[in-house]
Design an enzyme around this catalytic site. Structure first.
Site, PDB file in Angstrom:
ATOM      1  N   CYS A   1       0.713  -1.475  -0.263  1.00 12.25           N
ATOM      2  CA  CYS A   1       0.336  -0.054  -0.168  1.00 12.25           C
ATOM      3  C   CYS A   1       1.036   1.593   0.141  1.00 12.25           C
ATOM      4  O   CYS A   1       2.387   0.736   0.706  1.00 12.25           O
ATOM      5  CB  CYS A   1      -1.257   0.154   1.051  1.00 12.25           C
TER       6      CYS A   1
ATOM      7  N   ARG B   1       3.800  -0.108  -4.729  1.00 16.51           N
ATOM      8  CA  ARG B   1       4.154  -0.572  -3.529  1.00 16.51           C
ATOM      9  C   ARG B   1       2.369  -1.545  -3.384  1.00 16.51           C
ATOM     10  O   ARG B   1       2.107  -2.083  -2.292  1.00 16.51           O
ATOM     11  CB  ARG B   1       4.220   0.241  -2.438  1.00 16.51           C
TER      12      ARG B   1
ATOM     13  N   TRP C   1      -2.791  -2.505  -2.059  1.00 16.43           N
ATOM     14  CA  TRP C   1      -2.549  -4.472  -2.270  1.00 16.43           C
ATOM     15  C   TRP C   1      -3.108  -4.580  -0.965  1.00 16.43           C
ATOM     16  O   TRP C   1      -2.629  -4.458   0.333  1.00 16.43           O
ATOM     17  CB  TRP C   1      -0.905  -4.716  -1.771  1.00 16.43           C
TER      18      TRP C   1
ATOM     19  N   ASN D   1      -2.323   1.672   6.159  1.00 15.12           N
ATOM     20  CA  ASN D   1      -1.231   1.177   5.174  1.00 15.12           C
ATOM     21  C   ASN D   1      -1.487  -0.032   6.750  1.00 15.12           C
ATOM     22  O   ASN D   1      -1.207   0.507   7.398  1.00 15.12           O
ATOM     23  CB  ASN D   1       0.161   0.960   4.623  1.00 15.12           C
ATOM     24  N   GLY D   2      -1.002  -1.674   6.190  1.00 21.13           N
ATOM     25  CA  GLY D   2      -0.786  -2.549   7.760  1.00 21.13           C
ATOM     26  C   GLY D   2      -2.534  -3.316   8.019  1.00 21.13           C
ATOM     27  O   GLY D   2      -3.178  -3.166   7.389  1.00 21.13           O
TER      28      GLY D   2
ATOM     29  N   GLU E   1      17.834 -17.805  -7.140  1.00 22.62           N
ATOM     30  CA  GLU E   1      17.468 -16.348  -7.466  1.00 22.62           C
ATOM     31  C   GLU E   1      16.606 -15.932  -8.581  1.00 22.62           C
ATOM     32  O   GLU E   1      15.813 -15.542  -8.691  1.00 22.62           O
ATOM     33  CB  GLU E   1      18.590 -15.256  -7.042  1.00 22.62           C
TER      34      GLU E   1
ATOM     35  N   LYS F   1      13.490 -14.360 -10.022  1.00 22.69           N
ATOM     36  CA  LYS F   1      13.133 -13.596 -11.242  1.00 22.69           C
ATOM     37  C   LYS F   1      12.184 -14.046 -12.000  1.00 22.69           C
ATOM     38  O   LYS F   1      11.582 -13.654 -12.109  1.00 22.69           O
ATOM     39  CB  LYS F   1      13.815 -13.405 -11.877  1.00 22.69           C
TER      40      LYS F   1
ATOM     41  N   GLU G   1       8.316 -14.815 -10.761  1.00 19.79           N
ATOM     42  CA  GLU G   1       8.040 -13.231 -10.259  1.00 19.79           C
ATOM     43  C   GLU G   1       7.553 -12.725 -11.729  1.00 19.79           C
ATOM     44  O   GLU G   1       5.779 -12.017 -11.236  1.00 19.79           O
ATOM     45  CB  GLU G   1       8.399 -12.336  -8.988  1.00 19.79           C
TER      46      GLU G   1
ATOM     47  N   HIS H   1      19.040 -36.293  -6.583  1.00 22.27           N
ATOM     48  CA  HIS H   1      18.611 -37.020  -5.316  1.00 22.27           C
ATOM     49  C   HIS H   1      16.732 -37.599  -5.333  1.00 22.27           C
ATOM     50  O   HIS H   1      16.582 -37.597  -4.382  1.00 22.27           O
ATOM     51  CB  HIS H   1      19.275 -36.608  -3.575  1.00 22.27           C
TER      52      HIS H   1
ATOM     53  N   LYS I   1       5.894  -4.168  -3.550  1.00 20.99           N
ATOM     54  CA  LYS I   1       7.270  -4.458  -3.140  1.00 20.99           C
ATOM     55  C   LYS I   1       7.787  -4.743  -2.143  1.00 20.99           C
ATOM     56  O   LYS I   1       8.859  -4.985  -1.510  1.00 20.99           O
ATOM     57  CB  LYS I   1       8.077  -2.273  -3.840  1.00 20.99           C
TER      58      LYS I   1
HETATM   59  O1  M6R Z   1      12.951  -5.396   0.862  1.00 19.42           O
HETATM   60  P1  M6R Z   1      13.057  -6.493   1.214  1.00 19.42           P
HETATM   61  O2  M6R Z   1      14.415  -6.576   0.849  1.00 19.42           O
HETATM   62  O3  M6R Z   1      13.139  -6.666   3.130  1.00 19.42           O
HETATM   63  O4  M6R Z   1      12.274  -7.316   0.662  1.00 19.42           O
HETATM   64  C1  M6R Z   1      12.799  -8.924   0.807  1.00 19.42           C
HETATM   65  C2  M6R Z   1      11.651  -9.372  -0.734  1.00 19.42           C
HETATM   66  O5  M6R Z   1       9.816  -9.172  -0.203  1.00 19.42           O
HETATM   67  C3  M6R Z   1      11.826  -8.951  -1.490  1.00 19.42           C
HETATM   68  O6  M6R Z   1      13.724  -9.355  -1.960  1.00 19.42           O
HETATM   69  C4  M6R Z   1      11.498  -9.923  -2.688  1.00 19.42           C
HETATM   70  O7  M6R Z   1      11.815 -11.345  -2.768  1.00 19.42           O
HETATM   71  C5  M6R Z   1      11.035  -9.317  -4.587  1.00 19.42           C
HETATM   72  N1  M6R Z   1      10.056  -9.209  -4.793  1.00 19.42           N
HETATM   73  C6  M6R Z   1      12.195 -10.101  -5.301  1.00 19.42           C
HETATM   74  O8  M6R Z   1      12.815  -9.297  -6.163  1.00 19.42           O
END
Ligand code: M6R
Length: 614
Positions: free
Chosen positions: A2, A27, A75, A101-102, A484, A488, A491, A507, A609
Site C-alpha cells: 500500500c 507498493r 495491496w 497501510n497495515g 534467485e 525472478k 515473479e 537425489h 514491493k
Molecule cells: O525489502 P526486502 O529486501 O526486505 O524485501 C524482501 C523480499 O520481499 C524481496 O526481496 C522480494 O522477494 C522481491 N520481490 C524479489 O524480487
C-alpha cells in the site's frame, strides 16, 4: 504494501496526490483512491485496479479545486480488490476520510462495538473501523489530532493511518505503528508519504517518524506527538537522490533501468570504505570491535531475494572469518525458538527496511540480548532504526518490484561485512583483505561487460516464450544465484521455475527432467577445488536425459563447450564474487521473457514491493 500520500499547501491537491500515487504504485496496485477537502465537504473517488482506472474516473468526475487531500494505492489484505473496499474510507456521516497501510488486528471486535452503536460499515476492510472511530471522536468535539491519538490507543496491529476532516481544511493527520510513513517538508506546503518518492518532485527535506507517533501537517508546520499526546520530535534528513532517480529514463521498465544501473550502484556501495592506511572502515557499525571479536555465531535473517544474498554471505563470512553462519527465512526465525545470546550477531538484510517478517525477527533477537546489524537500502526505514548497526547500500531507489540492484548491493555489503569481521578478528592478513577489496572494486567493470552482451541473453529469452518450466542449477555461491534466477522468472514470467544445488539433483529433482526442458546452469570458475568439474558432471547428467542446457560460465571455459546448448560468457572473477556477475544474465533473461509474454514487469500480479504485513 500500500502506498499512502497526504498533502496540504497552495497547489491543487488532486495533482500532487495523484502524482505521488503514481510514484508509489509499485507498493500495491489492487485499487487506488483519493479524498479531497473543499468548502467544508469531502470529495472521494476510488476505483478497483491500477491507478489508471482512478485517473480516468477523476477526469470524468471533475473533483473540486481543493488544496488538502489524501490518496492510497492498495495491496489487498482484508476484502477483495473492489471499488467498495478501495481506500479512502469515509466515516459514518462522510465527514472524515481515512487511508491505511497495515493490518488492524482487533478490527472485528471494534466493528462489533460500532455496529452495536448503530454504525453501518459497508466494506470488508479492517480500515473502515478507523474511519468510523475517528469521526465519532471529531463529532464529539475534539480536533482530528486528538481524535487520532485516542483512536490509535484502541488499535492493535500494524498501521499507518492518514486522515482528513471536512470540517477542518487546515490539516492532515497521520499515525504510524510498525508501518512506514515519512513527512516531506516544503515551503508553504507539507507532505506525507509511505516513502519519499511520494513527494520527491516537490521537496528533498524529510522527517523520519518514530514508533507510535501522530503527526499533524498544516501549510506552515509539522507537529509530532506520541499516541498519548506527549510532544515528540522526528529526525530531519536530506534525501540524497532526486526526481530523475524515480523516473524510467527512456527504459520501458524501472526494472530494466535498475539492471543497467548496477555497475554504478555497486561502485557507490563500495565508495569510502577504505581509510588512507588501507584498513577497512564501516562508519555505520556502532558495535565495538571488542564486541565483534566476541561474536561466535552469526544468524542472517531475510526474505526473498535478500535471503539469497544472505546465502551468498554465508560462504564469504565462513571462508574469510571461520565464524559459523546460519541463514534463516525471517518468517520462520522466531517461531522455532532460536538459541541466541549476547555473542550471537544477527544480520538482517532488507532492501526496503520495512519487511514485517524481518522486523519481527530482529525484535525477537534483541529481546534475547543479541546485537543486530542491518544491511539496508532505505535511509530512515524501520529495520535500521531498530538495529544496533547498519551498513547502508547505495543503490538509489529501487522501484521495480523485482529486486535487482538491491540484490547486487546487498552482496557488496555482505562482502564488506565479512572482510571487516576478518580484519577485526584477525582471521585474514591485511594484504589479503586489500587484495579482495581490489577485486571487489574491479567488479563494476565486469558487470558492465556482462551488460554489454545483453543482446545474446535477450535473444535467448525471446526464444523461450513457449516454455512452461525452467530449472536452474548452481553449486557453492552459484547455488543462491540459481535460486534467485528462478525467483525472478516466477515473479515476472509466472513460469514454473525452480533452483537446485546441482549435487542434489540426483537425489530426486532429476525426475523432472524431460526432453527439451531448459536447464540454466550457473557454472563455477575453474579452480583448485573440484567444484567446476562436479558441476560439469551435473550438466552431463541432465543433458543425457534430454534437457537443453543453457550455461552461464567463465569465458574460455572450454570444458563446458561440449555440454552447453547455449553459452553465456562471464568475465573471470573469483568464485566467491561470481554471484555479482552471474546473476545479471538471469535478471535480463527474466525481464525480457516477461516482456515478450506481455506481462507488466514493474507490477507483477499479486505482488507488492515492500511486504509490511506478516
Ligand atoms: O525489502 P526486502 O529486501 O526486505 O524485501 C524482501 C523480499 O520481499 C524481496 O526481496 C522480494 O522477494 C522481491 N520481490 C524479489 O524480487
Amino acid at each position: 504494501m500500500c502506498g499512502i500520500v497526504g498533502y496540504v499547501g497552495e497547489k491543487r491537491a488532486q495533482g500532487v496526490v495523484v502524482e505521488g500515487l503514481r510514484r508509489l504504485e509499485y507498493r500495491g496496485y489492487d485499487s487506488a483512491g483519493i479524498a479531497l477537502v473543499h468548502d467544508g465537504r469531502l470529495a472521494v473517488d476510488k476505483r478497483a485496479g491500477k491507478l489508471a482506472n482512478l485517473e480516468k474516473a477523476i477526469a470524468d468526475d471533475e473533483l473540486p479545486p481543493a488544496s488538502v487531500g489524501i490518496g492510497h494505492t492498495r495491496w489487498a489484505t482484508h476484502g477483495p480488490p473492489t471499488d467498495r473496499n478501495a481506500h479512502p474510507h469515509p466515516g459514518r456521516e462522510g465527514r472524515v476520510a481515512v487511508v491505511h497501510n497495515g493490518i488492524i488486528e482487533n478490527f472485528a471486535e471494534l466493528r462489533e462495538v460500532l455496529e452495536d452503536e448503530g454504525h453501518e460499515l459497508i466494506s470488508e476492510t479492517d480500515t473502515e473501523v478507523a474511519a468510523h472511530l475517528l469521526e465519532r471522536e471529531v463529532s464529539a468535539g475534539v480536533d482530528l489530532t486528538t481524535a487520532m491519538q485516542r483512536v490509535c490507543r484502541e488499535l492493535e496491529g500494524a498501521f499507518t493511518l492518514v486522515a482528513v476532516d471536512a470540517a477542518d481544511p487546515s490539516r492532515v493527520v497521520a499515525a504510524r505503528r510498525n508501518s512506514p510513513l515519512v513527512v516531506g517538508i516544503g515551503e508553504g506546503e507539507n507532505f506525507l508519504g509511505s516513502d519519499v518518492a511520494a513527494f520527491i518532485e516537490h521537496t528533498r527535506e524529510a522527517l523520519e517518524l518514530g514508533q507510535d507517533q501522530v503527526v499533524t501537517i498544516t501549510r506552515d508546520g509539522v507537529s509530532v506527538t506520541g499516541f498519548d499526546g506527549t510532544p515528540a520530535e522526528g529526525r530531519r534528513y536530506h534525501v540524497d537522490w532526486d526526481l530523475s532517480a524515480a523516473e524510467k529514463d527512456g527504459h520501458d521498465w524501472f526494472m530494466r533501468k535498475e539492471i543497467y544501473e548496477q555497475p554504478r550502484a555497486v561502485a557507490d556501495s563500495l565508495l569510502g570504505r577504505r581509510t588512507p592506511t588501507g584498513a577497512l572502515h564501516l562508519d555505520e557499525v556502532r558495535i565495538s570491535d571488542e564486541e565483534l571479536r566476541e561474536v561466535d555465531k552469526i544468524i542472517i535473517v531475510a526474505c526473498g531475494t535478500s535471503f539469497y544474498a544472505g546465502m551468498v554471505a554465508k560462504y564469504a563470512i565462513e571462508h574469510w572469518t571461520r565464524t559459523p553462519v546460519e541463514v534463516e527465512l525471517a518468517s520462520e526465525f522466531r517461531y522455532r525458538d532460536p538459541i541466541l545470546n549476547h555473542s550471537t550477531l544477527i544480520v538482517a538484510i532488507s532492501q526496503s527496511g520495512e519487511t514485517a517478517d524481518t522486523l519481527q525477527a530482529i525484535r525477537h533477537a534483541r529481546t534475547q540480548r543479541s546485537k543486530v546489524l542491518a544491511i539496508c537500502n532505505t535511509n530512515g526505514s524501520t529495520i535500521p532504526r531498530e538495529s544496533d548497526a547498519v551498513i547502508y547500500t547505495h543503490a538509489g531507489p529501487e522501484i521495480g518490484v523485482a529486486s535487482t540492484k538491491g540484490f547486487l548491493t546487498q552482496l557488496v555489503a555482505c562482502y564488506l561485512l565479512a572482510l571487516y569481521l576478518a580484519q577485526v578478528k584477525g582471521t585474514r592478513y591485511g594484504d589479503e583483505i586489500t587484495e579482495i577489496m581490489d577485486q571487489l572494486e574491479a567488479m563494476p567493470a565486469h558487470i558492465q561487460t556482462v551488460l554489454d552482451n545483453d543482446s545474446a541473453v535477450y535473444e535467448l529469452a525471446r526464444s523461450h516464450v513457449d516454455t512452461r518450466s525452467v530449472l536452474f542449477l548452481g553449486r557453492h555461491a552459484g547455488y543462491p544465484v540459481a535460486l534467485e534466477g528462478a525467483l525472478k522468472l516466477k515473479e515476472l514470467a509466472y513460469l514454473h521455475a525452480e533452483g537446485f544445488a546441482a549435487g542434489e539433483l540426483k537425489h530426486g529433482p532429476i525426475a523432472l527432467v524431460e526432453e527439451g526442458l531448459p536447464v540454466l546452469c550457473v557454472v563455477p570458475p575453474r579452480g583448485r577445488d573440484q567444484l567446476h568439474d562436479k558441476m560439469v558432471s551435473g550438466i552431463q547428467e541432465v543433458r543425457a536425459r534430454g534437457a537443453r542446457t543453457l550455461c552461464i560460465a567463465e569465458e574460455g571455459d572450454t570444458a563446458i563447450l561440449r555440454y552447453a546448448d547455449e553459452l553465456i560468457p562471464l568475465p573471470k572473477v573469483p568464485v566467491l564474487l561470481q554471484p555479482l556477475v552471474a546473476v545479471v544474465p538471469l535478471q535480463l533473461f527474466a525481464c525480457e521473457l516477461a516482456t515478450a509474454l506481455g506481462h507488466d514487469v514493474d507490477q507483477p500480479r499479486n505482488l507488492a514491493k515492500s511486504v509490511t504485513v506478516e
